[in-house]
Design a protein around this motif. Structure first.
Motif, mmCIF file in Angstrom:
data_model
loop_
_atom_site.group_PDB
_atom_site.id
_atom_site.type_symbol
_atom_site.label_atom_id
_atom_site.label_comp_id
_atom_site.label_asym_id
_atom_site.label_seq_id
_atom_site.Cartn_x
_atom_site.Cartn_y
_atom_site.Cartn_z
ATOM 1 N N ASP A 110 0.453 -1.239 0.240
ATOM 2 C CA ASP A 110 -0.301 -0.570 -0.001
ATOM 3 C C ASP A 110 0.536 1.096 -0.017
ATOM 4 O O ASP A 110 1.368 1.224 0.796
ATOM 5 N N TRP A 232 0.394 14.196 5.804
ATOM 6 C CA TRP A 232 -0.451 13.409 4.851
ATOM 7 C C TRP A 232 0.868 12.473 3.911
ATOM 8 O O TRP A 232 1.592 13.138 3.988
ATOM 9 N N MET A 236 -1.944 4.516 3.128
ATOM 10 C CA MET A 236 -2.597 4.777 4.326
ATOM 11 C C MET A 236 -2.590 4.108 5.174
ATOM 12 O O MET A 236 -2.512 4.408 6.570
ATOM 13 N N TYR A 252 -10.397 10.360 3.517
ATOM 14 C CA TYR A 252 -10.957 9.520 1.196
ATOM 15 C C TYR A 252 -11.853 10.327 1.634
ATOM 16 O O TYR A 252 -12.175 8.523 1.069
#
Ligand code: P6P
Length: 326
Positions: A110, A232, A236, A252
């Motif tokens: 991810d 950010w 994730m 999101y």
């Protein structure tokens, strides 16, 4: 004091031995993926493969390698019936499903766009259990997950998982390769002053999200009684791990650009596992209107809007969404 190993922790949890075998295989896959990432530059594994996945995203070489390692290693688990991977369109059936078998849903790598710039990436997984022989349905609501977890490949390699109530964090010990229990009983702080969202999408956001973020940015000069910070990381796993460690809210959301696709993040192997972890750690996880874990999936790669983290902030966003829809 020598921290407990993953195996000691799992056996003390009185889990089904076949689930323990599977979790140890997942931990082995994460260990192997961590090494492949660490040596990516030497093995020519950074950069993009000339392929795209079911999401239409350009696959990184390591996306494919990570997927293949998870499949190769986890296929050793005797009661694993099927794998659902972000990187593979079809469900991979390893055996005819029997009652008690497990289904593994995973995002093998991810945030892989971070690889070329040496920033954190992770693997996310969720496990469900087949209830009756020949039940080949993989579309089960997140509430039915028996386990959820992730590995974060950062300054250290961390494995976080929950098999019911507690959320436990393990750190990979270099040398022995053991995952040792370094963060027992992880909880999300109820209050926070940190939010995580891709603010470059401001022009697409719905009013409730704009209202929330505008108020955070205004801080004590607006209606909030304190200043807020924004983080950010475009991964994730890294953002959720930070929130699990020191609080925060991750967004999101559905917006005017991604709404037709259902959102950006995937339900079965991103939103559902993270929602189980966050809820079991005392936080909340919603689409903005409904709990993520209650969603009945319509497809293995379904996308959903995601808002999760510290409960007081998620509750505030739910109030704003409700007010906006009245
Ligand atoms: P953006 C990574 O591609 C991912 O699926 C999540 O890990 C991450 O939170 C998000 O997408 C990043 O999205 O808009 O910053 O590229």
């Amino acid at each position: 004091m020598t921290e407990k190993t993953l195996r000691r922790h799992l056996t003390e949890s009185a889990l089904d031995p076949n689930l323990i075998f599977l979790l140890e295989d997942i931990a082995s896959a994460c260990r192997v993926v961590a090494n492949r990432i660490r040596n990516g530059a030497f093995e020519g594994n950074l950069g993009s493969a000339d392929a795209t996945n079911v999401q239409g995203e350009t696959q990184k070489t390591l996306d494919i390698l990570a997927n293949d390692e998870f499949e190769r290693i986890c296929a050793n688990s005797p009661r694993l019936a099927a794998l659902v991977s972000e990187e593979v369109e079809e469900v991979t059936w390893l055996k005819e499903p029997e009652a008690g078998d497990y289904l593994l849903y995973f995002d093998p790598l991810d945030g892989s766009s971070n690889l070329d710039v040496n920033l954190s990436v992770g693997s996310i997984f969720a496990i469900m259990q087949v209830q009756s022989d020949a039940d080949r349905s993989v579309l089960r609501a997140g509430r039915k997950q028996v386990c959820a977890g992730y590995a974060l490949y950062g300054p250290s390699t961390t494995l976080v998982l929950t098999t019911g109530s507690e959320v436990a964090g393990f750190t990979n010990e270099s040398g022995t390769g053991d995952f040792r229990l370094t963060h027992p009983a992880m909880t999300v702080p109820q209050e926070t002053s940190e939010f995580a969202i891709n603010t470059s999408r401001y022009r697409y956001w719905d009013q409730p999200v704009r209202r929330y973020v505008d108020e955070c940015v205004a801080g004590e000069e607006g209606i909030r009684e304190r200043a807020f910070n924004m983080r950010w990381t475009a991964s994730m796993v890294a953002d959720i791990h930070r929130i699990l460690t020191r609080g925060g809210v991750f967004l999101y959301p559905a917006d005017s650009e991604n709404r037709a696709a259902g959102g950006k993040l995937r339900l079965m192997y991103e939103a559902n596992p993270m929602a189980m972890i966050i809820e079991n750690a005392g936080g909340a996880a919603t689409t903005g209107h409904h709990p993520i874990l209650d969603i009945q999936p319509t497809g293995p790669h379904q996308r959903v809007p995601v808002i999760m983290g510290s409960k007081s902030e998620v509750d505030r966003l739910l109030r704003y969404h409700k007010a906006d829809s009245q």
